[in-house]
Scaffold this motif. Sequence first.
Motif, PDB file in Angstrom:
ATOM      1  N   ASP A   1       0.807  -1.223   0.000  1.00  0.00           N
ATOM      2  CA  ASP A   1       0.000   0.000   0.000  1.00  0.00           C
ATOM      3  C   ASP A   1       0.841   1.275   0.000  1.00  0.00           C
ATOM      4  OD1 ASP A   1       0.918  -0.260   2.583  1.00  0.00           O
ATOM      5  OD2 ASP A   1      -1.061  -0.271   3.539  1.00  0.00           O
ATOM      6  N   THR A   2       2.153   1.143   0.149  1.00  0.00           N
ATOM      7  CA  THR A   2       3.022   2.320   0.092  1.00  0.00           C
ATOM      8  C   THR A   2       3.002   2.965  -1.289  1.00  0.00           C
ATOM      9  OG1 THR A   2       4.465   1.116   1.619  1.00  0.00           O
ATOM     10  CG2 THR A   2       5.298   3.189   0.775  1.00  0.00           C
ATOM     11  N   ILE A   3       2.623   2.184  -2.307  1.00  0.00           N
ATOM     12  CA  ILE A   3       2.548   2.715  -3.672  1.00  0.00           C
ATOM     13  C   ILE A   3       1.578   3.894  -3.762  1.00  0.00           C
ATOM     14  CG2 ILE A   3       0.665   1.209  -4.430  1.00  0.00           C
ATOM     15  CD1 ILE A   3       3.745   2.180  -6.517  1.00  0.00           C
ATOM     16  N   LEU A   4       0.659   3.988  -2.819  1.00  0.00           N
ATOM     17  CA  LEU A   4      -0.370   5.031  -2.862  1.00  0.00           C
ATOM     18  C   LEU A   4       0.186   6.436  -2.603  1.00  0.00           C
ATOM     19  CD1 LEU A   4      -3.280   3.188  -0.989  1.00  0.00           C
ATOM     20  CD2 LEU A   4      -3.047   3.599  -3.451  1.00  0.00           C
ATOM     21  N   ILE A   5       1.405   6.533  -2.047  1.00  0.00           N
ATOM     22  CA  ILE A   5       1.979   7.872  -1.854  1.00  0.00           C
ATOM     23  C   ILE A   5       2.987   8.221  -2.956  1.00  0.00           C
ATOM     24  CG2 ILE A   5       1.637   7.790   0.645  1.00  0.00           C
ATOM     25  CD1 ILE A   5       4.750   7.617   0.839  1.00  0.00           C
TER      26      ILE A   5
ATOM     27  N   SER B   1     -12.210   1.602   3.180  1.00  0.00           N
ATOM     28  CA  SER B   1     -12.563   0.720   4.295  1.00  0.00           C
ATOM     29  C   SER B   1     -11.477  -0.314   4.598  1.00  0.00           C
ATOM     30  CB  SER B   1     -13.881   0.000   3.997  1.00  0.00           C
ATOM     31  OG  SER B   1     -13.756  -0.794   2.833  1.00  0.00           O
ATOM     32  N   GLN B   2     -10.440  -0.377   3.741  1.00  0.00           N
ATOM     33  CA  GLN B   2      -9.347  -1.312   3.988  1.00  0.00           C
ATOM     34  C   GLN B   2      -8.374  -0.790   5.039  1.00  0.00           C
ATOM     35  OE1 GLN B   2      -9.461  -4.391   2.476  1.00  0.00           O
ATOM     36  NE2 GLN B   2     -11.420  -3.557   1.792  1.00  0.00           N
ATOM     37  N   LEU B   3      -8.655   0.402   5.565  1.00  0.00           N
ATOM     38  CA  LEU B   3      -7.839   0.940   6.653  1.00  0.00           C
ATOM     39  C   LEU B   3      -8.272   0.245   7.947  1.00  0.00           C
ATOM     40  CD1 LEU B   3      -5.740   3.100   7.516  1.00  0.00           C
ATOM     41  CD2 LEU B   3      -7.658   4.637   7.932  1.00  0.00           C
ATOM     42  N   TRP B   4      -7.523  -0.748   8.344  1.00  0.00           N
ATOM     43  CA  TRP B   4      -7.948  -1.565   9.484  1.00  0.00           C
ATOM     44  C   TRP B   4      -7.000  -1.500  10.670  1.00  0.00           C
ATOM     45  CZ3 TRP B   4      -4.615  -5.638  10.527  1.00  0.00           C
ATOM     46  CH2 TRP B   4      -3.726  -5.992   9.500  1.00  0.00           C
TER      47      TRP B   4
ATOM     48  N   GLN C   1      -1.204   1.928   9.442  1.00  0.00           N
ATOM     49  CA  GLN C   1      -1.261   2.089   7.986  1.00  0.00           C
ATOM     50  C   GLN C   1      -1.171   3.560   7.568  1.00  0.00           C
ATOM     51  OE1 GLN C   1      -4.856  -0.721   7.689  1.00  0.00           O
ATOM     52  NE2 GLN C   1      -4.104  -0.667   5.605  1.00  0.00           N
ATOM     53  N   LEU C   2      -1.469   4.465   8.498  1.00  0.00           N
ATOM     54  CA  LEU C   2      -1.445   5.895   8.194  1.00  0.00           C
ATOM     55  C   LEU C   2      -0.036   6.482   8.249  1.00  0.00           C
ATOM     56  CD1 LEU C   2      -4.577   6.923  10.295  1.00  0.00           C
ATOM     57  CD2 LEU C   2      -4.433   6.842   7.800  1.00  0.00           C
ATOM     58  N   LEU C   3       0.931   5.695   8.650  1.00  0.00           N
ATOM     59  CA  LEU C   3       2.296   6.212   8.840  1.00  0.00           C
ATOM     60  C   LEU C   3       2.878   6.891   7.594  1.00  0.00           C
ATOM     61  CD1 LEU C   3       4.133   6.239  11.341  1.00  0.00           C
ATOM     62  CD2 LEU C   3       5.350   4.291  10.353  1.00  0.00           C
ATOM     63  N   PRO C   4       2.626   6.401   6.359  1.00  0.00           N
ATOM     64  CA  PRO C   4       3.194   7.079   5.177  1.00  0.00           C
ATOM     65  C   PRO C   4       2.699   8.511   4.989  1.00  0.00           C
ATOM     66  CG  PRO C   4       2.474   4.861   4.614  1.00  0.00           C
ATOM     67  CD  PRO C   4       1.956   5.140   5.987  1.00  0.00           C
TER      68      PRO C   4
END
Length: 285
Positions: A89-93, A207-210, A214-217
Amino acid sequence: TLLTWLAAAAFGTGTVLLVRRWTAAPVWAIAATLMLFQGVTETAFFFNDNIIASGFAVWGLLALYLERRILGAALCGALFAAAVLTRSDTILISPAALLVLLERYRSWRPVAEALAFAGAVGGAILFGILAAFNPTVFDILTVANAATSAWKSSYSADPALQLFYFLGIPGSIIVLGGILSFIGKRDLKGLARFLIVPAIFLGAIGSQLWVLRQLLPLTPFLAAIGATYLAALAKPHGSARHAVQLGLIGGIVAVVLFGPVYGQRTIDGPRALTGRVANVAHWRG
């Protein structure tokens, strides 16, 4: 434990340097903002892949500031490949790379060249390593979705609530204050620069933020807003209103750090809104 602390140090140092590049905020304001962000400090309490991946991504963005554009792009691609291999999911930034390049160069040609080179290097490393171990990108996504479905039922919490606990009370105040300050100065372009990537990230992950980590980036972008406001707040104004604001925030920080534990919730760990020092005992337990 050693790997966790080394990753935390690399991520923290990289974030300070990156935010310093983006803003006029002094180092103390950036460091203080990171300390106030509850999710940043507490994520370093236990081993996790998020802090390693975020460290790779932050240093990847910093590489784009090297004088040698192609070298910087190559390092950026390599580090982002390492980040994505660690946490997909790091690809999102990654859109942040485009923003950095647009800030540095006035024309599209050097921006396009740097992006193409970073993509080529990153893609070669990413797909080369995957090919060496046989799995495909689709296999990784399938496993990630299965893991998310299995763990989400046990750890899920409202995304807005997770963001609030990630920032903490004082962190939320200074980020909100920073947003209002940008709006008050009509610097919407400057504000958008720091909010575009978080908006893309949160919109895509939904909704995949569980788990909160995960918000660290998103830390560099939110810290840039918060540190800018904190630095402005610390400047002497000589007005009673400013003194009251400073006193209120100082009191809130004192309660959050040293007050009794309140608002404790289990979101990938025993998170509490106040009493963060006392709450360390629950992390140890």
